[in-house]
Design a protein around this motif. Structure first.
Motif, PDB file in Angstrom:
ATOM      1  N   PRO A   1       0.785  -1.323  -0.123  1.00 48.89           N
ATOM      2  CA  PRO A   1       0.061  -0.156   0.131  1.00 48.89           C
ATOM      3  C   PRO A   1       0.847   1.263   0.103  1.00 48.89           C
ATOM      4  O   PRO A   1       1.915   1.260   0.594  1.00 48.89           O
ATOM      5  CB  PRO A   1      -0.832  -0.117   1.256  1.00 48.89           C
ATOM      6  N   LYS A   2       0.585   2.074  -0.722  1.00 49.37           N
ATOM      7  CA  LYS A   2       1.058   3.438  -0.817  1.00 49.37           C
ATOM      8  C   LYS A   2       1.252   4.051   0.677  1.00 49.37           C
ATOM      9  O   LYS A   2       0.328   3.998   1.574  1.00 49.37           O
ATOM     10  CB  LYS A   2       0.468   4.572  -1.643  1.00 49.37           C
ATOM     11  N   LYS A   3       2.623   4.576   1.079  1.00 47.71           N
ATOM     12  CA  LYS A   3       2.900   5.212   2.164  1.00 47.71           C
ATOM     13  C   LYS A   3       2.889   4.219   3.360  1.00 47.71           C
ATOM     14  O   LYS A   3       3.096   4.820   4.500  1.00 47.71           O
ATOM     15  CB  LYS A   3       1.986   6.279   2.502  1.00 47.71           C
ATOM     16  N   SER A   4       2.676   3.105   2.874  1.00 46.52           N
ATOM     17  CA  SER A   4       2.875   1.978   4.080  1.00 46.52           C
ATOM     18  C   SER A   4       4.216   2.080   4.650  1.00 46.52           C
ATOM     19  O   SER A   4       4.601   2.017   6.005  1.00 46.52           O
ATOM     20  CB  SER A   4       2.380   0.851   3.800  1.00 46.52           C
ATOM     21  N   LYS A   5       5.502   1.931   3.726  1.00 48.30           N
ATOM     22  CA  LYS A   5       6.776   2.070   4.253  1.00 48.30           C
ATOM     23  C   LYS A   5       7.211   3.402   5.160  1.00 48.30           C
ATOM     24  O   LYS A   5       7.795   3.077   6.055  1.00 48.30           O
ATOM     25  CB  LYS A   5       7.824   2.114   2.905  1.00 48.30           C
ATOM     26  N   ARG A   6       6.726   4.471   4.604  1.00 50.60           N
ATOM     27  CA  ARG A   6       6.896   5.485   5.428  1.00 50.60           C
ATOM     28  C   ARG A   6       6.247   5.762   6.832  1.00 50.60           C
ATOM     29  O   ARG A   6       6.802   6.062   7.773  1.00 50.60           O
ATOM     30  CB  ARG A   6       6.144   6.867   4.660  1.00 50.60           C
ATOM     31  N   HIS A   7       5.032   4.840   6.719  1.00 53.60           N
ATOM     32  CA  HIS A   7       4.334   4.810   8.120  1.00 53.60           C
ATOM     33  C   HIS A   7       5.379   3.944   8.997  1.00 53.60           C
ATOM     34  O   HIS A   7       5.443   4.204  10.258  1.00 53.60           O
ATOM     35  CB  HIS A   7       3.220   4.155   7.765  1.00 53.60           C
ATOM     36  N   LEU A   8       5.708   2.915   8.553  1.00 55.98           N
ATOM     37  CA  LEU A   8       6.817   1.986   9.321  1.00 55.98           C
ATOM     38  C   LEU A   8       7.944   2.695  10.029  1.00 55.98           C
ATOM     39  O   LEU A   8       8.386   2.669  11.004  1.00 55.98           O
ATOM     40  CB  LEU A   8       7.038   0.958   8.623  1.00 55.98           C
ATOM     41  N   GLU A   9       8.310   3.558   9.061  1.00 54.32           N
ATOM     42  CA  GLU A   9       9.708   4.537   9.458  1.00 54.32           C
ATOM     43  C   GLU A   9       9.404   5.596  10.333  1.00 54.32           C
ATOM     44  O   GLU A   9       9.946   5.554  11.336  1.00 54.32           O
ATOM     45  CB  GLU A   9      10.395   4.669   7.991  1.00 54.32           C
ATOM     46  N   LYS A  10       8.384   6.009  10.242  1.00 57.11           N
ATOM     47  CA  LYS A  10       8.088   7.158  10.997  1.00 57.11           C
ATOM     48  C   LYS A  10       7.177   7.106  12.259  1.00 57.11           C
ATOM     49  O   LYS A  10       7.215   7.796  13.328  1.00 57.11           O
ATOM     50  CB  LYS A  10       7.375   8.339  10.184  1.00 57.11           C
ATOM     51  N   CYS A  11       6.322   6.041  12.402  1.00 51.99           N
ATOM     52  CA  CYS A  11       5.306   6.020  13.433  1.00 51.99           C
ATOM     53  C   CYS A  11       5.505   5.000  14.235  1.00 51.99           C
ATOM     54  O   CYS A  11       4.571   4.905  15.262  1.00 51.99           O
ATOM     55  CB  CYS A  11       3.792   6.060  12.557  1.00 51.99           C
ATOM     56  N   ILE A  12       6.056   3.777  13.795  1.00 54.72           N
ATOM     57  CA  ILE A  12       6.339   2.706  14.708  1.00 54.72           C
ATOM     58  C   ILE A  12       7.270   2.773  15.670  1.00 54.72           C
ATOM     59  O   ILE A  12       8.372   3.095  15.203  1.00 54.72           O
ATOM     60  CB  ILE A  12       6.461   1.387  13.782  1.00 54.72           C
TER      61      ILE A  12
END
Length: 511
Positions: free
Chosen positions: A99-110
């Motif tokens: 899904p789009k932006k999922s990699k960024r979510h993992l990098e920034k939010c987890i």
């Protein structure tokens, strides 16, 4: 192209990838390339499963998942979901869709501690999260956003080397992480009490993307970790080896080089014709254009199948190449799934084989007639028309209900429009089915397992005889598709085989 093997244990030269290029007419054709494969690859280790169902009587899953052994590679209630657990294409083993932006979510939010619990190297931890997340990619184009994911496959995808430490549960924890301001990446299906539950051998835990990521679209991601790539290579080759020893799957591999796909323009033109004609799918859904609307725009969205989503699914299944044919487990009776079984039928009908239009040849009311054979029905032959005439229901409604009637729980069977018909005309057969559901440890699923197994027995023999005459056919469970010039031959063999299997129905050509 015929692929040869020395025996089931030692496979030599086999097809390992498919590429495509436009021909002179602008269509897309696949071409098989041959390479040497690693033989004797063994991934059938004792890895554990979690099974989850909506049953309120099943045991609750606690924070540490309950692991239960299972001998099969796949656990899926819905055969159409089979490939979605670990979809592998004939090429680009290093590419996945996320899904789009999922990699960024993992990098920034987890939180960093969530990632380090997966792997000390957070880049590898993120990549393993993306691997597991990619299992849900096809749901974006599916009418059902939930997918059952095998814990065995998730473990195989994400464990480190030969280390048997289970880390997929830690990945799920990271993917479920959310705050007041950020959504989670995934959610897990629960029962009426809000519990994640399991039932061994019946159904796996179901997952879906959250709405934020379900509606985001997909992007391609290239896997970098060598350990993950090695696992995917091993799994790829083991599944290809398995396909080579299965009559249905091997037939499909022989067919792929002959298939010509429609262009997107072709599909849009066909869709306009079908929508204008108020075409309905086999499940009775009306084919509809979204026309840039959200699905919520349609009050009866669940009764519609949307052209744009169908076309995106077609691209997902064919853009890189075709899926390796995957052979199902006991619960599916060994049914085979590939790019074309998962494809919307109106799109599949636009295929060509050897530059000829295809036709589909299917059996009339196969499963009701299998029920007559297995459970001792008084009639030798039954059709949707017979039932419709005796019940005053529309043939279309009877046909749709026959898809699921025998596979339901006893309670749901009683509420079906078909129950009174079978109760009055086939009481002994109906009672035998109910008793089988009651006494089997598989409960109500036992009937579908038996029906699927009989269906696969019939279709396997049909394909074996057709291959002996040099004819490769497409496969859609209880139907075969072929080029128009082969249709009569295919029908003749299907008629012969089904009677030999003591099921009394006939095949029909759908031009």
């Amino acid at each position: 192209m015929t692929i040869q093997t020395n025996n089931a244990q030692n496979i030599g030269q086999i097809t390992s990838c498919i590429t495509k290029k436009p021909n002179l007419t602008g269509k897309i054709k696949s071409k098989l390339l041959t390479t040497r494969i690693k033989s004797n690859t063994n991934i059938n280790n004792n890895i554990n499963f979690i099974y989850v169902t909506d049953s309120n009587n099943a045991s609750n899953i606690k924070e540490n998942p309950l692991n239960t052994k299972h001998s099969e590679l796949y656990c899926t209630e819905d055969i159409s979901d089979l490939n979605s657990t670990f979809p592998l294409f004939f090429q680009n083993i290093d590419k996945i869709y996320i899904p789009k932006k999922s990699k960024r979510h993992l990098e920034k939010c987890i939180p960093i501690e969530y990632l380090r619990a997966i792997d000390n190297n957070t880049d590898i931890a993120i990549e393993k999260c993306l691997i597991l997340l990619s299992n849900l990619s096809s749901t974006i184009y599916s009418e059902n956003k939930w997918k059952e994911l095998s814990s065995r496959i998730m473990d195989l995808q994400t464990k480190k080397g030969k280390d048997n430490t289970i880390i997929y549960s830690k990945i799920i924890k990271a993917l479920k992480y959310c705050t007041n301001t950020t959504d989670a990446l995934i959610q897990i299906k629960t029962n009426g009490l809000g519990n994640e539950t399991y039932q061994e051998g019946i159904v796996c835990k179901s997952y879906s993307l959250t709405n934020t990521y379900y509606n985001s679209g997909l992007v391609e991601y290239s896997i970098k970790d060598k350990d993950i790539l090695q696992k995917r290579n091993e799994f790829f080759y083991s599944q290809l080896n398995k396909a080579q020893t299965n009559i249905i799957a091997n037939n499909l591999i022989g067919l792929y080089s002959k298939i010509e796909l429609p262009t997107l323009d072709d599909l849009k033109i066909e869709a306009k014709k079908l929508v204008k004609a108020k075409h309905k799918t086999k499940k009775g859904k009306i084919l509809t254009f979204l026309n840039k609307h959200n699905k919520s725009y349609f009050k009866d969205a669940s009764s519609r199948s949307f052209v744009e989503e169908n076309i995106k699914l077609f691209e997902f299944l064919t853009k890189r190449s075709f899926l390796i044919p995957i052979i199902g487990d006991e619960k599916s009776g060994g049914r085979v799934v590939d790019s074309f079984t998962l494809m919307p039928s109106w799109i599949r009908n636009q295929l060509k084989i050897d530059d000829e239009p295809i036709v589909e040849v299917d059996y009339k009311a196969l499963h009701p007639n299998i029920a007559m054979t297995i459970y001792g029905g008084s009639k030798k032959y039954i059709t949707h028309e017979i039932v419709a005439n005796e019940t005053n229901y529309k043939k279309e409604d009877v046909k749709i209900e026959h898809l699921s009637f025998f596979n339901k729980t006893q309670r749901d069977m009683r509420s079906s429009i078909l129950y009174k018909y079978y109760e009055s005309s086939e009481p002994q057969m109906l009672n035998a089915i109910v008793q089988d559901k009651w006494s089997s440890n598989k409960k109500h699923k036992i009937t579908s397992m038996k029906f699927f197994a009989k269906e696969v027995e019939i279709m396997t023999e049909c394909i074996r005889l057709l291959n002996a005459e040099g004819i490769n056919v497409g496969y859609v469970y209880d139907a075969l598709f072929c080029k128009k010039s082969d249709a009569e031959k295919v029908k003749s063999i299907m008629d012969k085989v089904v009677l030999q299997c003591n099921v009394y129905t006939t095949a029909q050509i759908n031009y």
